[in-house]
Design a protein around this motif. Structure first.
Motif, PDB file in Angstrom:
ATOM      1  N   UNK A 270       0.860  -1.180   0.000  1.00 51.09           N
ATOM      2  CA  UNK A 270       0.000   0.000   0.000  1.00 51.09           C
ATOM      3  C   UNK A 270       0.900   1.235   0.000  1.00 51.09           C
ATOM      4  N   UNK A 271       0.794   2.045  -1.029  1.00 52.91           N
ATOM      5  CA  UNK A 271       1.633   3.232  -1.171  1.00 52.91           C
ATOM      6  C   UNK A 271       0.929   4.440  -0.561  1.00 52.91           C
ATOM      7  N   UNK A 272       1.609   5.106   0.358  1.00 49.56           N
ATOM      8  CA  UNK A 272       1.154   6.382   0.927  1.00 49.56           C
ATOM      9  C   UNK A 272       2.341   7.326   0.792  1.00 49.56           C
ATOM     10  N   UNK A 273       2.334   8.142  -0.246  1.00 50.34           N
ATOM     11  CA  UNK A 273       3.540   8.898  -0.582  1.00 50.34           C
ATOM     12  C   UNK A 273       3.176  10.267  -1.150  1.00 50.34           C
ATOM     13  N   UNK A 274       2.809  11.173  -0.254  1.00 48.63           N
ATOM     14  CA  UNK A 274       2.523  12.553  -0.645  1.00 48.63           C
ATOM     15  C   UNK A 274       3.667  13.438  -0.170  1.00 48.63           C
ATOM     16  N   UNK A 275       4.084  14.357  -1.014  1.00 48.25           N
ATOM     17  CA  UNK A 275       5.194  15.238  -0.657  1.00 48.25           C
ATOM     18  C   UNK A 275       4.665  16.431   0.142  1.00 48.25           C
ATOM     19  N   UNK A 276       4.194  16.112   1.348  1.00 49.88           N
ATOM     20  CA  UNK A 276       3.630  17.142   2.225  1.00 49.88           C
ATOM     21  C   UNK A 276       3.737  16.667   3.669  1.00 49.88           C
TER      22      UNK A 276
END
Length: 343
Positions: A270-276
């Protein structure tokens, strides 16, 4: 007709989690038996809305049992797994006792499911090290796409990986620090509360620890013997959830966007990858979850075809109990075993 399943080590952290997961996933069991050492005989453990009384390993007859999920430590496994397997019961062992035996398949179903057929040689299947399991689930789809050449991993492993005693020590030391009481080290070599310890398992001749060696050898056995792997394993003051910082060098080009797309489609990931701020996963969010979470996917500008990843998973589930249950499901789904009752 359902299966008869025994949980050896049912009173431990992983054993209890195995019972929870069997119930959650609706495993096709007509009977589940909780087993531990003689000193735990009569102890009660929960299985769904039922309460099971623990039976003693030393006196239990496995002749009518189909599957044994074992999480009782290496020495117990070495003594008892072959005896149980000789009764016709398939043993899925969570310890390191059989992982490096060429006649025993080491399995993560999302990675090397086909290898499970080799269980017939000894009637034993090995579960990998908790930190290896989440690593190879992530590496497998990327390796299939671009061929991994080298992996550098630093682990940040929770105290639950050291069992209940490790969790108790973190709790007791943290409380002692807050009230200015002295702290004592029993499970760990140094104080774990508000500290990190770059030492898991025993030291080896080359200066690596056994934990670091396990990651290297198990990754090669399950994924590809040609991959170069180096690891630094660190214990951190977290109760549940192992984290890993991973640097990967590939033979072929792969971008961060391609990696995200591949991992979003990969089983168990499961990808959780926000640049924030907060756009990534931390261990506390993975507790009780089945997935392996991947964040901070980015290209490494210092090498050709390089990526950096942050990987987190609940070590008691995917790293141990869940993977063992998934292996049992794999045996059933592929019709590799039947029930003793049906026979």
């Amino acid at each position: 007709m359902g299966y008869k399943v025994a949980i050896v080590g049912a009173t431990g952290n992983v054993g209890r989690e195995m019972l929870n997961i069997l119930e959650e996933r609706g495993f096709p069991a007509d009977e589940v038996v909780a087993i531990a050492s003689r000193r735990s005989q009569g102890t009660e453990v929960s299985f769904g809305d039922k309460t099971l009384k623990v039976k003693a390993l030393e006196t239990y007859d496995f002749a009518g049992t189909d599957i044994c999920l074992m999480s009782a430590g290496g020495s117990v496994a070495l003594e008892w797994a072959p005896k149980i397997a000789a009764k016709g019961c398939v043993v899925i062992d969570n310890s390191s006792a059989f992982r490096y035996d060429q006649d025993v398949p080491l399995i993560v179903p999302e990675v090397n499911a086909d290898a499970v057929a080799g269980f017939t040689r000894k009637n034993i299947i090995a579960n990998p090290n908790c930190s290896t399991a989440q690593l190879v689930v992530t590496l497998k789809p990327l390796h299939d796409h671009a061929t991994i050449r080298r992996v550098v991993v630093s682990t940040y492993q929770s105290v639950s990986g050291a069992g209940k005693d490790g969790m108790d020590e973190l709790f007791q030391q943290s409380r002692a620090v807050f009230v200015a009481d002295p702290t004592t080290n029993k499970k760990f070599t140094k104080r774990i509360a508000f500290n990190v310890i770059p030492h898991i398992d025993v030291f080896m001749e080359d200066g690596s620890t056994k934990e670091e060696w396990k990651v290297m050898v198990e990754t090669k056995k399950m994924l590809d013997p040609k991959i170069k792997v180096t690891c630094t394993a660190v214990r951190v003051p977290v109760f549940i959830g192992h984290s890993e910082s991973v640097n990967i060098e590939f033979e072929n080009p792969i971008t961060a966007d391609e990696a995200r797309a591949i991992l979003r489609q990969a089983p168990g990931c499961l990808v959780v990858d926000k640049h924030e701020d907060g756009g990534y996963i931390t261990p506390i969010e993975t507790a009780g979850e089945d997935a392996t979470y991947i964040s901070r996917i980015r290209e490494d500008q210092t090498i050709e075809n390089g990526l950096n990843l942050w990987i987190v998973a609940d070590n008691l589930r995917k790293g141990a109990a869940l993977n063992a249950v998934q292996i049992a499901e794999l045996l059933i789904n592929r019709k590799l075993i039947g029930t003793k009752k049906a026979a």
